[in-house]
Scaffold this motif. Structure first.
Motif, PDB file in Angstrom:
ATOM      1  N   TRP A 266      45.934  32.183  40.013  1.00 37.64           N
ATOM      2  CA  TRP A 266      45.997  32.456  41.587  1.00 37.64           C
ATOM      3  C   TRP A 266      46.774  33.846  41.822  1.00 37.64           C
ATOM      4  N   PHE A 267      47.333  34.382  40.923  1.00 39.15           N
ATOM      5  CA  PHE A 267      48.034  35.911  41.249  1.00 39.15           C
ATOM      6  C   PHE A 267      46.863  36.862  41.206  1.00 39.15           C
ATOM      7  N   PHE A 268      45.811  36.694  40.212  1.00 43.74           N
ATOM      8  CA  PHE A 268      44.746  37.783  40.089  1.00 43.74           C
ATOM      9  C   PHE A 268      43.502  37.495  41.064  1.00 43.74           C
ATOM     10  N   ARG A 269      43.137  35.952  41.311  1.00 43.63           N
ATOM     11  CA  ARG A 269      42.112  35.833  42.008  1.00 43.63           C
ATOM     12  C   ARG A 269      42.348  35.451  43.373  1.00 43.63           C
TER      13      ARG A 269
ATOM     14  N   PHE B 120      55.067  33.631  47.327  1.00 44.37           N
ATOM     15  CA  PHE B 120      53.989  34.585  47.129  1.00 44.37           C
ATOM     16  C   PHE B 120      52.963  33.900  47.821  1.00 44.37           C
ATOM     17  N   ARG B 121      52.037  34.811  48.342  1.00 35.99           N
ATOM     18  CA  ARG B 121      50.581  34.495  48.681  1.00 35.99           C
ATOM     19  C   ARG B 121      49.615  35.696  48.439  1.00 35.99           C
ATOM     20  N   VAL B 122      48.508  35.360  47.801  1.00 28.06           N
ATOM     21  CA  VAL B 122      47.461  36.354  47.469  1.00 28.06           C
ATOM     22  C   VAL B 122      46.249  36.105  48.115  1.00 28.06           C
ATOM     23  N   TYR B 123      45.437  36.840  48.783  1.00 31.36           N
ATOM     24  CA  TYR B 123      44.258  36.803  49.160  1.00 31.36           C
ATOM     25  C   TYR B 123      43.251  38.078  48.481  1.00 31.36           C
TER      26      TYR B 123
ATOM     27  N   ASN C  86      37.851  54.416  35.296  1.00 30.85           N
ATOM     28  CA  ASN C  86      37.851  53.163  34.937  1.00 30.85           C
ATOM     29  C   ASN C  86      37.103  52.428  35.884  1.00 30.85           C
ATOM     30  N   GLU C  87      36.153  51.772  35.594  1.00 26.82           N
ATOM     31  CA  GLU C  87      35.551  50.749  36.878  1.00 26.82           C
ATOM     32  C   GLU C  87      36.234  49.535  37.017  1.00 26.82           C
ATOM     33  N   ASP C  88      37.278  49.044  35.933  1.00 30.60           N
ATOM     34  CA  ASP C  88      38.075  47.864  35.918  1.00 30.60           C
ATOM     35  C   ASP C  88      39.667  48.225  36.351  1.00 30.60           C
ATOM     36  N   GLU C  89      39.683  49.272  36.901  1.00 29.34           N
ATOM     37  CA  GLU C  89      41.088  50.114  37.154  1.00 29.34           C
ATOM     38  C   GLU C  89      41.818  48.934  38.077  1.00 29.34           C
ATOM     39  N   ILE C  90      41.064  48.142  38.885  1.00 29.23           N
ATOM     40  CA  ILE C  90      41.971  47.101  40.012  1.00 29.23           C
ATOM     41  C   ILE C  90      42.822  46.203  39.294  1.00 29.23           C
ATOM     42  N   SER C  91      42.020  45.925  37.944  1.00 30.45           N
ATOM     43  CA  SER C  91      42.771  44.991  37.196  1.00 30.45           C
ATOM     44  C   SER C  91      43.840  45.386  36.642  1.00 30.45           C
TER      45      SER C  91
ATOM     46  N   ASN D 178      31.443  43.454  47.886  1.00 27.98           N
ATOM     47  CA  ASN D 178      30.362  44.013  46.892  1.00 27.98           C
ATOM     48  C   ASN D 178      30.630  43.901  45.518  1.00 27.98           C
ATOM     49  N   TYR D 179      31.804  43.557  45.103  1.00 27.86           N
ATOM     50  CA  TYR D 179      32.249  43.525  43.588  1.00 27.86           C
ATOM     51  C   TYR D 179      32.249  42.114  43.087  1.00 27.86           C
ATOM     52  N   THR D 180      33.279  42.052  42.133  1.00 27.85           N
ATOM     53  CA  THR D 180      33.240  40.874  41.342  1.00 27.85           C
ATOM     54  C   THR D 180      34.748  40.028  41.607  1.00 27.85           C
ATOM     55  N   LEU D 181      35.035  38.792  41.213  1.00 29.72           N
ATOM     56  CA  LEU D 181      36.356  38.117  41.576  1.00 29.72           C
ATOM     57  C   LEU D 181      37.160  38.759  40.480  1.00 29.72           C
ATOM     58  N   GLU D 182      36.883  39.378  39.584  1.00 34.87           N
ATOM     59  CA  GLU D 182      37.723  39.956  38.464  1.00 34.87           C
ATOM     60  C   GLU D 182      38.322  41.394  39.247  1.00 34.87           C
ATOM     61  N   ASN D 183      37.268  42.168  39.734  1.00 37.72           N
ATOM     62  CA  ASN D 183      37.531  43.383  40.118  1.00 37.72           C
ATOM     63  C   ASN D 183      36.963  43.363  41.548  1.00 37.72           C
ATOM     64  N   PRO D 184      37.846  42.627  42.804  1.00 42.46           N
ATOM     65  CA  PRO D 184      37.289  42.531  43.910  1.00 42.46           C
ATOM     66  C   PRO D 184      37.517  43.831  44.934  1.00 42.46           C
ATOM     67  N   GLU D 185      36.790  43.641  46.053  1.00 41.87           N
ATOM     68  CA  GLU D 185      36.773  44.922  47.016  1.00 41.87           C
ATOM     69  C   GLU D 185      38.262  45.024  47.636  1.00 41.87           C
ATOM     70  N   ASN D 186      39.107  43.874  47.946  1.00 44.58           N
ATOM     71  CA  ASN D 186      40.115  44.104  48.792  1.00 44.58           C
ATOM     72  C   ASN D 186      41.257  42.992  47.814  1.00 44.58           C
ATOM     73  N   TRP D 187      42.460  43.392  47.478  1.00 47.99           N
ATOM     74  CA  TRP D 187      43.392  42.408  47.058  1.00 47.99           C
ATOM     75  C   TRP D 187      44.630  42.519  47.587  1.00 47.99           C
ATOM     76  N   ILE D 188      45.388  41.737  48.079  1.00 47.71           N
ATOM     77  CA  ILE D 188      46.823  41.652  48.782  1.00 47.71           C
ATOM     78  C   ILE D 188      47.613  40.680  48.081  1.00 47.71           C
ATOM     79  N   VAL D 189      48.839  41.058  47.945  1.00 48.46           N
ATOM     80  CA  VAL D 189      49.956  39.952  47.506  1.00 48.46           C
ATOM     81  C   VAL D 189      51.100  40.307  48.663  1.00 48.46           C
ATOM     82  N   GLU D 190      51.462  39.138  49.236  1.00 46.76           N
ATOM     83  CA  GLU D 190      52.675  39.169  50.156  1.00 46.76           C
ATOM     84  C   GLU D 190      53.838  38.316  49.570  1.00 46.76           C
ATOM     85  N   ILE D 191      54.710  38.923  49.764  1.00 47.88           N
ATOM     86  CA  ILE D 191      56.139  38.304  48.861  1.00 47.88           C
ATOM     87  C   ILE D 191      57.169  38.244  50.103  1.00 47.88           C
TER      88      ILE D 191
END
Length: 553
Positions: free
Chosen positions: A53-56, A69-72, A22-27, A77-90
């Protein structure tokens, strides 16, 4: 903004690859994390963790109740909906100790459309300036989101060539060869824990479900369903790397079957050792080793918000450099900047390679150091054995005939092995009183000799985790380090297994066995004296009563 302090301690960590079609698996994965956050915090509602803010990611620290919560995001090379890197810090306070805080960092990094790298780190620390009693370190548990990810049906989670399991797998007769291939695979990065059946009941020697829950994402647990399965896997593994019946063994990656000293890396526990140390302590030791102290991350791992920001910065520079819209002066500046970035990236890769090399070399040096210590101990042992051998020669030269009774065997043993074996007064008398002593002279000499050599080495030098199995393998004699449950419950029977040595009461429950029917029967009960490295024999003669014999009388 509250940050994770430099003095924080790692409580749990894991990382593995997620394979998907699934190409959208990161979502989907981010929704899994959001659902876990809502469950873990309980008092939140869907609007508290606003999807925008949680997803983007907006880089802002959002306070929701006692949680920060802090999300970056790095689109890359991907899209905002399916970014290359996503992190949540709690970040949140401890529920029981108000001066302790916790952090959770969860990252997803797209390697390509079908491969996502997952990493998570849980840390804790005491508030800055706190003075007072430091609370006990909490039990190590696996965060629920790891289990949620592993249980997803749309993905496959792997480490190296192995699938990360969420439950223990049972190995049955005929399946040992496949398990052996997993153990020796050079591409295996996932530790494997083999658990065999308990020696004295129908269960396993440790709670496999509980252990798997605690090391989830960091190791796989396999259950050997019978003694025959143990024998089957040990046929392939060989003696040094075996997992004896009634024991547990942890196989780390990169097993070297052709190097016997490598067996020391693969920790094992016998049933007796688990009972002495307690199952809880053994589980805790393995959990700390595999879920906290293990070599989990690569040098290129995206783990923190700083890593994601750095990745975003590098991507932005690439975009600017590739742009055709800038003027000539800007282009030259960007070119110089990019060359500097490329040079730094090259140096970082070289540094990463050196780190990997140094880590590997360090592990090799540690192994070599362990081997050198072992060789030194062997040299000392050979020197001691040479002294004992000279003593034995003198003893045998002074003999005018071979021993004809159990009493004579005991006398010769005491003279021949003074630094290995000792007898209490009761031990000597039991040999004198044994009515069948003259029938088992040869076996008695062989058993006592094996106790002075093999058993002494296994107890005091190698500190064997599977003492009973190893002694049986090397000598052919049965060794029991404990009695059955019913016998242990009977205080009158256990009193028979108490003796006195140098003014102190000793427990002589452990015993070496020969035969089950008189006159060809002998039991030698002993106490392992750790302080003096002596095997103290407290009984050498008839079968001591146990629950079974007492019931029959």
């Amino acid at each position: 903004m509250e940050l994770i302090p430099i003095n924080s301690s790692v409580h749990y960590k894991t990382a593995f690859d997620i394979h998907t079609s699934n190409e959208d698996e990161i979502s989907n994965l981010r929704r899994t994390i959001r659902s876990w956050c809502l469950r873990a915090t309980k008092n939140f509602n869907n609007q508290d963790l606003h999807s925008a803010w949680f997803f983007r990611g907006d880089g802002e620290q959002h306070r929701i109740g006692n949680y920060l919560f802090r999300v970056y995001v790095n689109v890359g090379n991907y899209t905002l909906e399916n970014p290359e890197n996503w992190i949540v810090e709690i970040i949140h306070p401890d529920r029981e100790h108000r001066n302790r805080k916790w952090s959770i960092e969860i990252t997803f990094s797209q390697v390509d459309r079908s491969l996502i790298r997952f990493a998570a780190t849980v840390k804790n620390w005491m508030n800055e300036g706190y003075i007072g009693e430091i609370p006990d370190h909490p039990d190590l548990t696996t965060p629920g989101f790891v289990r949620d990810i592993l249980n997803s049906r749309s993905i496959t989670c792997r480490k190296g060539d192995g699938i990360v399991n969420s439950t223990p797998k049972t190995i049955r007769l005929g399946e040992a060869k496949d398990l052996f291939d997993k153990i020796i695979s050079g591409s295996r990065y996932l530790p494997l824990v083999l658990i065999s059946k308990h020696r004295y009941n129908s269960g396993y020697c440790i709670d496999a479900q509980n252990l798997q829950k605690k090391i989830l994402g960091n190791a796989n647990v396999y259950l050997l369903s019978s003694e025959k399965v143990n024998n089957e896997i040990n046929y392939y593994l060989g003696n040094d790397f075996s997992c004896s019946f009634g024991s547990l063994r942890v196989y780390m990656p990169k097993v070297k079957l052709d190097y016997d000293k490598d067996s020391f890396r693969h920790r094992f526990y016998s049933t007796r050792y688990i009972e002495d140390l307690t199952e809880e302590q053994v589980t805790n030791d393995i959990t700390i080793g595999l879920s906290r102290n293990a070599r989990t991350f690569t040098t290129k791992e995206i783990l923190t918000t700083y890593d994601v920001v750095a990745a975003r910065r590098r991507h932005k520079i690439r975009e600017l450099f590739a742009s055709k819209d800038e003027n000539e002066e800007q282009s030259e500046e960007l070119k110089l900047l990019w060359e500097e970035v490329e040079d730094l990236s090259k140096k970082k890769k070289e540094s990463d390679s050196l780190v990997d090399l140094y880590q590997t070399e360090n592990e090799q040096f540690q192994q070599e150091n362990s081997n050198l210590k072992w060789q030194i101990s062997q040299t000392d042992q050979v020197r001691e054995e040479n002294t004992l051998l000279q003593r034995k020669v003198r003893v045998f030269n002074e003999m005018d005939k071979l021993p004809e009774s159990l009493t004579e065997v005991v006398d010769i043993t005491i003279s021949s092995f003074p630094t290995k074996l000792s007898f209490t007064d009761r031990g000597v008398k039991s040999a004198q009183d044994y009515k069948n002593g003259n029938e088992i002279v040869g076996e008695a000499w062989e058993m006592l000799r094996k106790m002075a050599s093999t058993l002494h080495r296994l107890i005091f030098d190698e500190k064997s985790g599977d003492l009973e199995g190893q002694f049986k393998t090397e000598t052919g004699y049965d060794l029991a380090m404990t009695e059955g449950r019913q016998t242990k419950r009977d205080s009158s029977l256990m009193r028979l297994r108490k003796d006195t040595y140098e003014g102190n009461e000793i427990d002589i429950t452990p015993h070496v066995k020969f035969g089950n029917k008189e006159p060809k029967l002998l039991r030698i009960h002993f106490y392992p004296d750790e302080e003096n490295k002596l095997i103290v024999v407290g009984h050498c003669g008839e079968h001591l009563d146990n629950f079974t014999t007492k019931s029959m009388s």
